[in-house]
Write an enzyme that holds these catalytic residues in place. Structure first.
Site, PDB file in Angstrom:
ATOM      1  N   ARG A 233       0.850  -1.185   0.000  1.00 48.99           N
ATOM      2  CA  ARG A 233       0.000   0.000   0.000  1.00 48.99           C
ATOM      3  C   ARG A 233       0.887   1.235   0.000  1.00 48.99           C
ATOM      4  O   ARG A 233       1.946   1.254   0.633  1.00 48.99           O
ATOM      5  CB  ARG A 233      -0.924   0.016   1.225  1.00 48.99           C
ATOM      6  CG  ARG A 233      -2.131  -0.902   1.116  1.00 48.99           C
ATOM      7  CD  ARG A 233      -3.132  -0.377   0.104  1.00 48.99           C
ATOM      8  NE  ARG A 233      -4.376  -1.125   0.072  1.00 48.99           N
ATOM      9  CZ  ARG A 233      -4.657  -2.060  -0.807  1.00 48.99           C
ATOM     10  NH1 ARG A 233      -3.763  -2.410  -1.713  1.00 48.99           N
ATOM     11  NH2 ARG A 233      -5.825  -2.668  -0.794  1.00 48.99           N
ATOM     12  N   GLU A 262      -3.294   8.327  -5.499  1.00 50.50           N
ATOM     13  CA  GLU A 262      -3.431   7.692  -6.810  1.00 50.50           C
ATOM     14  C   GLU A 262      -4.591   8.326  -7.571  1.00 50.50           C
ATOM     15  O   GLU A 262      -5.665   8.532  -6.993  1.00 50.50           O
ATOM     16  CB  GLU A 262      -3.655   6.182  -6.645  1.00 50.50           C
ATOM     17  CG  GLU A 262      -2.464   5.472  -6.028  1.00 50.50           C
ATOM     18  CD  GLU A 262      -2.648   3.958  -5.949  1.00 50.50           C
ATOM     19  OE1 GLU A 262      -3.694   3.449  -6.424  1.00 50.50           O
ATOM     20  OE2 GLU A 262      -1.751   3.269  -5.429  1.00 50.50           O
ATOM     21  N   HIS A 281      -0.526   0.802 -10.105  1.00 55.87           N
ATOM     22  CA  HIS A 281      -1.286  -0.129  -9.266  1.00 55.87           C
ATOM     23  C   HIS A 281      -1.806  -1.295 -10.097  1.00 55.87           C
ATOM     24  O   HIS A 281      -3.008  -1.597 -10.113  1.00 55.87           O
ATOM     25  CB  HIS A 281      -2.441   0.606  -8.582  1.00 55.87           C
ATOM     26  CG  HIS A 281      -2.881  -0.056  -7.304  1.00 55.87           C
ATOM     27  ND1 HIS A 281      -3.286   0.662  -6.207  1.00 55.87           N
ATOM     28  CD2 HIS A 281      -2.969  -1.365  -6.946  1.00 55.87           C
ATOM     29  CE1 HIS A 281      -3.617  -0.175  -5.230  1.00 55.87           C
ATOM     30  NE2 HIS A 281      -3.425  -1.414  -5.659  1.00 55.87           N
TER      31      HIS A 281
END
Length: 329
Positions: A233, A262, A281
């Site tokens: 994370r 993000e 991601h």
């Protein structure tokens, strides 16, 4: 769940619905919704499928969950839904562990090889049509510290060991003789073991204890010339401290798949650093992953309807599925 009842299922999915939900639609009243309509969808719902696992909308709509009994999230990490309202409720929380393990392990091996073999520089020189001989590094025998010893961390450890690397883990409790890691060190002693690693891989779950664990002190403790990989994370890392360590040469490089914001803002200096590999991601997102996520949910939905034990039940206080539960399952 009583099989004769027709349950109401809320599905948080935004503009993109999960694929191939026909079997579930035949067994339940399914309410597909985006964040704006979530409260209405949760009212009277028995089960909740958080397909949009990056959404932060669940806490704000939780007041409407008046008869919810089960929540399933389409990710391994549960931090987007791990808030006091859920933790204090009787709602069972399950996740999608096991879907992304192999793909993320392949990603980690890929970026390790990319650094060692200087692939980015080769690609730049190729575009310039320049022939420039260099020597590259071996990865065999290099030491890796995998911070996070859940299924994804284990898959990473197995793959890196198969490539000849020496791997150890960092978890909640220290132990020896682990089949995948060999030695596992307690997270409270992380700083003691960072200096011995050529690569540090972050894959720990995001909890209050792990948030910001990779800060200036941690990066300063790492071996000169070492590299950092984050597939866990973004919030595990203090980004400004990481940038500082990359700029001053404390770190030789970083491969980053997750970020505390993000998408990564265009003004972030990480974009233009030559020693940084950035991906959006996607380390676990193999072709067909969305279908696999629905298959995992569908299996648990069948179990829930039949009154059978659910798979991947998360301890809502710890924030992940305990290893004891995994062994039983």
């Amino acid at each position: 769940m009583i099989a004769s009842e027709t349950p109401v299922l809320a599905v948080l999915c935004g503009d993109t619905r999960p694929p191939d939900m026909r079997a579930i639609e035949a067994e339940a009243v399914v309410r597909y919704t985006d964040a704006a309509g979530l409260a209405d969808a949760l009212s009277g719902a028995d089960a909740f499928f958080v397909y949009d696992f990056l959404s932060t909308a669940v806490p704000g709509a939780w007041h409407a969950a008046d008869r919810l009994r089960w929540l399933h999230i389409a990710s391994a990490g549960v931090d987007p839904v791990l808030f006091p309202g859920l933790q204090e409720s009787d709602v069972v929380l399950t996740n999608s562990r096991g879907v992304f393990d192999g793909a993320i392990a392949e990603y980690v091996l890929g970026v390790v090889l990319a650094f060692a073999k200087d692939f980015a520089r080769s690609w730049d020189l190729q575009k310039q049509r320049r022939w420039k001989h260099r020597e590259s590094e071996r990865i065999s025998g290099r030491r890796v510290l995998v911070v996070g010893t859940g299924p994804i961390g284990r898959s990473i450890a197995r793959m890196l060991r198969a490539a000849g690397m020496s791997v150890a883990g960092v978890g909640r409790r220290a132990r020896e003789g682990d089949p995948d890691f060999g030695d596992v060190y307690a997270s409270s002693e992380l700083s003691r073991h960072l200096p011995g690693a050529d690569y540090v891989v972050a894959v720990a779950p995001l909890t209050e204890q792990t948030k910001g664990m990779f800060d200036a002190e941690a990066f300063a403790a790492m071996k000169p010339g070492s590299r950092f990989v984050n597939v866990g994370r973004g919030e595990l890392v203090v980004t400004s401290d990481l940038i500082g360590a990359l700029r001053d040469g404390s770190l030789a490089g970083a491969a980053l798949d997750v970020f505390d914001t993000e998408p990564l803002p265009a003004e972030s200096p990480l974009w233009t650093m030559e020693n940084v590999l950035i991906s959006p991601h996607m380390s676990g997102d193999f072709v067909g992953w969305r279908n696999t996520l629905v298959e995992v949910f569908a299996d648990n939905f069948r179990r829930w309807r039949a009154g059978e034990p659910l798979r991947n039940v998360v301890d809502k206080q710890l924030g992940y599925v305990p290893s004891e539960t995994l062994r039983q399952g």
